[in-house]
Scaffold this active site. Structure first.
Site, PDB file in Angstrom:
ATOM      1  CG  ASP A   8      -1.611   1.256   1.513  1.00 43.16           C
ATOM      2  OD1 ASP A   8      -2.324   1.711   0.599  1.00 43.16           O
ATOM      3  OD2 ASP A   8      -1.460   1.814   2.611  1.00 43.16           O
ATOM      4  CG  ASP A  10      -1.583   7.774   0.633  1.00 46.08           C
ATOM      5  OD1 ASP A  10      -0.916   8.822   0.705  1.00 46.08           O
ATOM      6  OD2 ASP A  10      -2.184   7.419  -0.397  1.00 46.08           O
TER       7      ASP A  10
END
Length: 225
Positions: A8, A10
């Protein structure tokens, strides 16, 4: 057999989420209001329109505000704070380890490609990623599993051959529904969330070497766990 890792972005590679939250808290306090972390945390890892921070502020203070001015201030506060940030602990070591082990490296983010790619370039780590899938590539972002399904498809591997690294419950749910192993590394903003979909939870990636993590999952698979 693990053949890939999928990150991922953020809150997992770069702690943009704490910067966003702290900037909003500054703005809210100026109006005598508060944005509970429990409210903000629910929108982490999914589409940007899930929660309207400006509307929430207006409801709290009972009047309309100059949204363009608020958005600009929010952007300025974020820009100042993100300048002080580098990759989160263990990220570079994991990227290097994955490269050394011959693993494929992907990225699956609910943010836009422009957002992700600009930060990766600034951090100097763009070249590590063989495949990047973002909100530009799918109709539904996390917790929908499509982002992860598209990423493993791009990497030409089976979902069960990849480990996903996530910081949010929305992201973890997406990864597990897509069939990947999922390691959760919560940050300040997501640490209070309930994680039902995961294989391992760490304080940071610096806590466990990638080689040891792979061995752990491999042994658990052999034992039928």
């Amino acid at each position: 057999m693990i053949k890939a890792v999928v990150f991922d972005f953020d809150g997992t590679i770069l702690d943009t989420e704490s910067c966003e939250f702290e900037g909003l808290q500054t703005i809210y306090k100026e109006y005598g209001a508060e944005l509970p972390i429990e409210v903000w945390g629910e929108c982490i890892g999914t589409h940007a329109n899930f929660f309207d921070a400006h509307e929430y502020l207006e409801k709290q203070i009972g009047k309309s505000l100059d949204r363009d001015m608020i958005k600009q201030k929010r952007k300025d506060l974020f820009t100042e704070q993100i300048k002080t940030k580098s990759t989160l602990p263990g990220v570079i070591e994991y990227l290097e380890a994955a490269k050394r082990l011959g693993l494929k490296i992907g990225l699956a983010s609910s943010s836009t490609y422009e957002w992700v790619s600009s930060h990766l370039d600034n951090l100097g780590i763009s070249e590590y990623f063989e495949c990047i899938r973002t909100s530009n590539d799918v109709e539904n972002v996390k917790p929908d599993p499509t982002l992860y399904m598209e990423t493993v498809k791009c990497l030409d591997i089976k979902p069960e051959e990849a480990i996903a690294f996530e910081d949010s419950s929305n992201g973890a749910k997406a990864a597990k529904q897509a069939g990947l192993y999922c390691v959760v590394i919560p940050n300040l903003v997501t640490s209070h969330l309930t994680f039902d979909d995961l294989d391992l939870k760490l304080e940071s990636l610096a806590e466990l070497k990638l080689e040891d993590m792979i061995s752990r999952f491999t042994n658990e698979h052999k034992e039928g766990k």
